[in-house]
Design a protein around this motif. Structure first.
Motif, PDB file in Angstrom:
ATOM      1  N   TRP A 198      23.099  19.986   1.702  1.00 38.63           N
ATOM      2  CA  TRP A 198      23.540  19.793   3.079  1.00 38.63           C
ATOM      3  C   TRP A 198      22.379  19.308   3.950  1.00 38.63           C
ATOM      4  N   GLU A 199      21.194  19.869   3.733  1.00 39.43           N
ATOM      5  CA  GLU A 199      20.011  19.392   4.458  1.00 39.43           C
ATOM      6  C   GLU A 199      19.752  17.921   4.132  1.00 39.43           C
ATOM      7  N   PHE A 200      19.908  17.567   2.873  1.00 36.10           N
ATOM      8  CA  PHE A 200      19.733  16.173   2.461  1.00 36.10           C
ATOM      9  C   PHE A 200      20.778  15.278   3.126  1.00 36.10           C
ATOM     10  N   THR A 201      22.001  15.775   3.216  1.00 35.69           N
ATOM     11  CA  THR A 201      23.083  15.032   3.855  1.00 35.69           C
ATOM     12  C   THR A 201      22.748  14.703   5.302  1.00 35.69           C
ATOM     13  N   LEU A 202      22.298  15.706   6.042  1.00 35.85           N
ATOM     14  CA  LEU A 202      21.942  15.494   7.448  1.00 35.85           C
ATOM     15  C   LEU A 202      20.783  14.503   7.566  1.00 35.85           C
ATOM     16  N   GLU A 203      19.834  14.599   6.633  1.00 35.54           N
ATOM     17  CA  GLU A 203      18.673  13.704   6.666  1.00 35.54           C
ATOM     18  C   GLU A 203      19.079  12.260   6.372  1.00 35.54           C
ATOM     19  N   ILE A 204      19.926  12.057   5.372  1.00 39.65           N
ATOM     20  CA  ILE A 204      20.296  10.693   5.005  1.00 39.65           C
ATOM     21  C   ILE A 204      21.164  10.052   6.084  1.00 39.65           C
ATOM     22  N   VAL A 205      21.990  10.857   6.748  1.00 41.90           N
ATOM     23  CA  VAL A 205      22.798  10.326   7.849  1.00 41.90           C
ATOM     24  C   VAL A 205      21.901   9.945   9.019  1.00 41.90           C
ATOM     25  N   GLN A 206      20.936  10.818   9.349  1.00 40.37           N
ATOM     26  CA  GLN A 206      20.032  10.531  10.457  1.00 40.37           C
ATOM     27  C   GLN A 206      19.183   9.289  10.175  1.00 40.37           C
ATOM     28  N   ARG A 207      18.676   9.177   8.966  1.00 36.29           N
ATOM     29  CA  ARG A 207      17.885   7.992   8.602  1.00 36.29           C
ATOM     30  C   ARG A 207      18.734   6.731   8.671  1.00 36.29           C
ATOM     31  N   SER A 208      19.993   6.856   8.286  1.00 39.10           N
ATOM     32  CA  SER A 208      20.899   5.701   8.327  1.00 39.10           C
ATOM     33  C   SER A 208      21.122   5.240   9.759  1.00 39.10           C
ATOM     34  N   ILE A 209      21.224   6.190  10.677  1.00 37.55           N
ATOM     35  CA  ILE A 209      21.367   5.856  12.095  1.00 37.55           C
ATOM     36  C   ILE A 209      20.108   5.149  12.589  1.00 37.55           C
ATOM     37  N   GLU A 210      18.964   5.737  12.274  1.00 39.97           N
ATOM     38  CA  GLU A 210      17.691   5.186  12.741  1.00 39.97           C
ATOM     39  C   GLU A 210      17.426   3.791  12.190  1.00 39.97           C
ATOM     40  N   GLN A 211      17.895   3.525  10.980  1.00 40.05           N
ATOM     41  CA  GLN A 211      17.679   2.223  10.361  1.00 40.05           C
ATOM     42  C   GLN A 211      18.773   1.218  10.719  1.00 40.05           C
ATOM     43  N   GLY A 212      19.752   1.669  11.494  1.00 41.77           N
ATOM     44  CA  GLY A 212      20.812   0.771  11.927  1.00 41.77           C
ATOM     45  C   GLY A 212      21.818   0.405  10.858  1.00 41.77           C
ATOM     46  N   ILE A 213      21.900   1.192   9.804  1.00 39.98           N
ATOM     47  CA  ILE A 213      22.862   0.879   8.749  1.00 39.98           C
ATOM     48  C   ILE A 213      24.133   1.713   8.856  1.00 39.98           C
ATOM     49  N   LEU A 214      24.151   2.670   9.784  1.00 47.31           N
ATOM     50  CA  LEU A 214      25.349   3.451  10.083  1.00 47.31           C
ATOM     51  C   LEU A 214      25.541   3.443  11.588  1.00 47.31           C
ATOM     52  N   GLY A 215      26.747   3.179  12.016  1.00 44.71           N
ATOM     53  CA  GLY A 215      27.027   3.090  13.441  1.00 44.71           C
ATOM     54  C   GLY A 215      26.987   4.442  14.141  1.00 44.71           C
ATOM     55  N   GLU A 216      26.515   4.434  15.384  1.00 45.37           N
ATOM     56  CA  GLU A 216      26.523   5.639  16.216  1.00 45.37           C
ATOM     57  C   GLU A 216      27.872   5.716  16.902  1.00 45.37           C
ATOM     58  N   ASP A 217      28.317   6.926  17.224  1.00 41.62           N
ATOM     59  CA  ASP A 217      29.572   7.091  17.938  1.00 41.62           C
ATOM     60  C   ASP A 217      29.436   6.538  19.349  1.00 41.62           C
ATOM     61  N   PRO A 218      30.484   5.882  19.864  1.00 38.63           N
ATOM     62  CA  PRO A 218      30.416   5.282  21.203  1.00 38.63           C
ATOM     63  C   PRO A 218      29.951   6.235  22.269  1.00 38.63           C
ATOM     64  N   ILE A 219      30.430   7.487  22.227  1.00 39.96           N
ATOM     65  CA  ILE A 219      30.059   8.461  23.269  1.00 39.96           C
ATOM     66  C   ILE A 219      28.573   8.794  23.203  1.00 39.96           C
ATOM     67  N   MET A 220      27.994   8.728  21.976  1.00 43.80           N
ATOM     68  CA  MET A 220      26.572   8.995  21.817  1.00 43.80           C
ATOM     69  C   MET A 220      25.751   7.851  22.385  1.00 43.80           C
ATOM     70  N   LYS A 221      26.253   6.640  22.277  1.00 45.59           N
ATOM     71  CA  LYS A 221      25.537   5.481  22.781  1.00 45.59           C
ATOM     72  C   LYS A 221      25.383   5.519  24.299  1.00 45.59           C
ATOM     73  N   GLU A 222      26.361   6.152  24.979  1.00 39.69           N
ATOM     74  CA  GLU A 222      26.362   6.180  26.424  1.00 39.69           C
ATOM     75  C   GLU A 222      25.363   7.174  26.981  1.00 39.69           C
ATOM     76  N   ARG A 223      24.883   8.086  26.151  1.00 41.68           N
ATOM     77  CA  ARG A 223      23.964   9.130  26.647  1.00 41.68           C
ATOM     78  C   ARG A 223      22.548   8.613  26.770  1.00 41.68           C
TER      79      ARG A 223
END
Length: 210
Positions: free
Chosen positions: A185-210
């Protein structure tokens, strides 16, 4: 003449008919790309890969007494129904409306090719995976969901991008991992976060507005 009529041993004939039929799984394509991005993987390749994941990652299971033999058997057989039902994309809400019905009919036909004792055993294992009540079924399902995420990360999120997938969808899909392995689960959170930071996974629209 059917395959079953070619052999004098009725039990063996049913087993051979089943083995011939499940070869079709090699032709069922998923939305996940191979690591080299050369093509989509087929479901037989996915089943092989996730079964090896279960072996390699067993040490990270919260329950050290997990029955790995049963886990692997579930992982190898649970997607056989896609021969008839096709692969339902993980984020296809419309496809999930009749998924259970399509897959149950497929299980009845495919496992029905086997001798009665094996038919009952395999149907029971398939049902165990689908119901997700045992730890073995939960561990198997968690890895089944993690495998395409690893593929997406190492292919630059090509499948995520092609289908407009965002963080919340991936985390919802991967939530079962939390119940079976703290480490994964820790690995899951890390890989999702890295994917966001690298721009390979989209951020939720509501998160973009913050």
């Amino acid at each position: 003449m059917s395959h079953s009529q070619l052999w004098s041993n009725d039990r063996l004939a049913g087993q051979i008919s089943f083995l011939v039929e499940i070869d079709k799984l090699k032709g069922v394509l998923r939305k996940t790309f191979l690591m080299d991005k050369s093509r989509l993987e087929n479901t037989a390749e996915h089943s092989w890969h996730v079964s090896l994941m279960a072996i390699v990652l067993q040490e990270h299971a919260n329950n050290p007494a997990v029955d790995l033999n049963r886990v692997i058997r579930m992982l190898l057989l649970h997607d056989l129904v896609e021969i008839d039902a096709g692969d339902t994309f993980a984020y296809d809400t419309q496809g999930y409306l009749d998924k259970e019905e399509r897959e149950q009919a497929a299980a009845n036909r495919l496992f029905g090719l086997l001798p009665e004792d094996q038919r009952g055993e395999w149907m029971k294992l398939w049902r165990e995976f689908e119901d997700g009540e045992t730890y073995e079924a939960q561990y198997a399902a968690a890895l089944d969901r993690l495998q395409p995420v690893i593929h997406n990360y190492y292919t630059g999120g090509v499948s995520w991008k092609n289908n407009g997938i965002v963080r919340s969808q991936v985390l919802k899909r991967l939530a079962p991992i939390r119940q079976v392995s703290d480490t994964l689960w820790e690995f899951t959170l890390e890989i999702v976060q890295r994917s966001i930071e690298q721009g390979i996974l989209g951020e939720d629209p509501i998160m973009k507005e913050r």
